[in-house]
Design a protein around this motif. Structure first.
Motif, PDB file in Angstrom:
ATOM      1  N   LYS A 123       0.826  -1.210   0.000  1.00 27.02           N
ATOM      2  CA  LYS A 123       0.000   0.000   0.000  1.00 27.02           C
ATOM      3  C   LYS A 123       0.857   1.256   0.000  1.00 27.02           C
ATOM      4  O   LYS A 123       0.594   2.198  -0.748  1.00 27.02           O
ATOM      5  N   ARG A 124       1.897   1.274   0.831  1.00 26.33           N
ATOM      6  CA  ARG A 124       2.761   2.458   0.893  1.00 26.33           C
ATOM      7  C   ARG A 124       3.477   2.697  -0.433  1.00 26.33           C
ATOM      8  O   ARG A 124       3.624   3.841  -0.868  1.00 26.33           O
ATOM      9  N   GLU A 127       0.882   4.080  -2.906  1.00 27.60           N
ATOM     10  CA  GLU A 127       0.557   5.467  -2.556  1.00 27.60           C
ATOM     11  C   GLU A 127       1.673   6.413  -2.980  1.00 27.60           C
ATOM     12  O   GLU A 127       1.413   7.504  -3.523  1.00 27.60           O
ATOM     13  N   VAL A 131       1.408   9.508  -5.733  1.00 28.78           N
ATOM     14  CA  VAL A 131       1.787  10.887  -5.391  1.00 28.78           C
ATOM     15  C   VAL A 131       2.834  11.406  -6.380  1.00 28.78           C
ATOM     16  O   VAL A 131       2.735  12.517  -6.899  1.00 28.78           O
ATOM     17  N   SER A 174      -8.160   0.639   0.068  1.00 30.82           N
ATOM     18  CA  SER A 174      -7.381   1.819   0.472  1.00 30.82           C
ATOM     19  C   SER A 174      -7.291   2.883  -0.608  1.00 30.82           C
ATOM     20  O   SER A 174      -6.740   3.959  -0.375  1.00 30.82           O
ATOM     21  N   PHE A 175      -7.846   2.613  -1.792  1.00 29.90           N
ATOM     22  CA  PHE A 175      -7.738   3.576  -2.890  1.00 29.90           C
ATOM     23  C   PHE A 175      -9.108   3.987  -3.406  1.00 29.90           C
ATOM     24  O   PHE A 175     -10.034   3.182  -3.453  1.00 29.90           O
TER      25      PHE A 175
END
Length: 399
Positions: A123-124, A127, A131, A174-175
């Motif tokens: 996930k990180r 993300e 970004v 999470s998105f």
């Protein structure tokens, strides 16, 4: 604004342009059974919206008369993120809506003690990628997974116990972007079907050699048996009943001869038994041996490694020829890191071409041992997102 019927026709038009390349309005009308007036209206809408464009003229078959205006899908209209998950690494890439990859933007993260294969780490990473590439306004995410994906339970179905426990639902939730998930080999097959840029074949096999061996079968432009988890598990077809026992419980499965895990396992046995003449020059311990070491030893002329590889090629040839007599195919694509060594790819290609034909027929089955591309699964994940989001306007798994 398009009506529901026109939206369906819009999807058909886009898919047809992906499958066949540039076409005229008249050709699209004939192929899809859409009236010329409706075709003009919908293609006008798509042109105004920037999804397709006019790309030149083509003479009719007689070479005289009114020229046809050709239409094609516009490049760089939108961008998609593709993720391939494996037990060893995470690959993330970015393509436009025609699958043009931005190689400088590809991220590869090896899993080790410092960066574990976990839901949070994935996930990180995703993300951070979103970004960094915010300027591209990524529209959707595709995820290519090992094994199969159960969309109802949001679980990866695999005989690898790690993936059975992996909570992919945490990633999906999470998105806010649409997210689509599919088997990695099926994703690669979608790329060959929609984005390969060459002659589009409607019936083909895409065979991938990774930890195991899996084949996606595309029939009449659709992935065959998409919800049947047994379809495509060619690595578990028995090629030698007296062979070694596979993880599935059967003896002599194809993957025990040609799967990457088993090739490495056999190379380690050869090292430990002292039968390999070159592996001991490349590593200090059997546990260090990777497929790259096996390929180096092969190039150096290691006799036992040559026997292991030759056996893999023989059983692959056997199984591919068997499949060609069971399913209707025009082309068979084979992809895997083993074929990073071109001499091995050429041997397999040669054996497939030399296989005897039991009947004469007009069309000859073509075999392509593809150049190995470690990003192919991630690019396939982008294709999955393009297929669902750009062509068919489906909502994602997280919606």
């Amino acid at each position: 604004m398009l009506s529901k019927k026109q939206t369906e026709q819009r999807n058909e038009i886009l898919e047809c342009l992906y499958l066949h390349g540039a076409l005229s309005r008249a050709e699209l009308s004939r192929m899809l059974g859409i009236t010329p007036a409706t075709m003009t209206e919908i293609t006008g809408y798509l042109i105004n919206d920037g999804l397709i464009k006019e790309c030149g003229e083509e003479l009719n078959d007689s070479g005289v008369g009114r020229k046809k205006i050709l239409l094609e899908v516009s490049p760089h209209y939108s961008y998609y993120m593709g993720i391939e998950l494996s037990e060893h690494k995470l690959i993330i890439c970015l393509t436009d809506n025609l699958g043009e990859c931005l190689p400088s933007e590809t991220v590869v993260k090896e899993f080790d003690q410092d960066f574990r294969l976990s839901e949070d780490n994935i996930k990180r990473s995703v993300e951070a990628f979103l970004v960094k590439h915010a300027d591209y306004q990524i529209k959707a995410i595709g995820i290519a997974v090992p094994g199969h994906y159960d969309s109802k339970k949001q679980k990866i179905v695999s005989n690898n116990p790690f993936w059975a426990e992996f909570q992919i639902s945490q990633i999906l939730s999470s998105f806010t972007l649409p997210v689509y998930v599919k088997n990695n080999v099926k994703c690669m097959a979608l790329t060959e079907l929609y984005l390969n840029g060459g002659k589009r074949q409607r019936n083909f096999l895409f065979l991938s050699l990774k930890r195991g061996i899996f084949a996606a079968y595309v029939y009449n432009g659709q992935i065959y048996g998409d919800t049947n988890y047994l379809v495509g598990e060619v690595g578990h077809v028995v090629v030698n009943p007296d062979g070694e026992q596979c993880e599935c419980g059967k003896a002599g499965c194809l993957q025990t001869y040609a799967g990457m895990k088993w090739l490495i396992k056999k190379a380690r046995y050869a090292y430990e038994s002292g039968r390999s003449s070159y592996l001991n020059l490349l590593v200090d311990d059997a546990s260090e041996i990777t497929l790259s070491h096996l390929l180096l030893a092969y190039n150096m002329g290691d006799e036992i490694i040559h026997k292991i590889v030759e056996q893999a090629i023989d059983y692959l040839t056997l199984q591919i020829n068997n499949l060609s007599m069971i399913v209707d195919v025009e082309v068979v694509y084979i992809h895997g890191k083993l074929f990073e060594e071109r001499s091995i790819a050429e041997k397999l290609q040669s054996k497939l071409e030399q296989a005897p034909r039991i009947v004469q027929q007009e069309h000859h089955i073509e075999h392509f041992v593809l150049h190995y591309n470690s990003n192919k699964g991630a690019i396939g994940a982008c294709t999955l997102a393009i297929y669902n989001h750009f062509i068919f306007n489906h909502t994602g798994e997280n919606q």
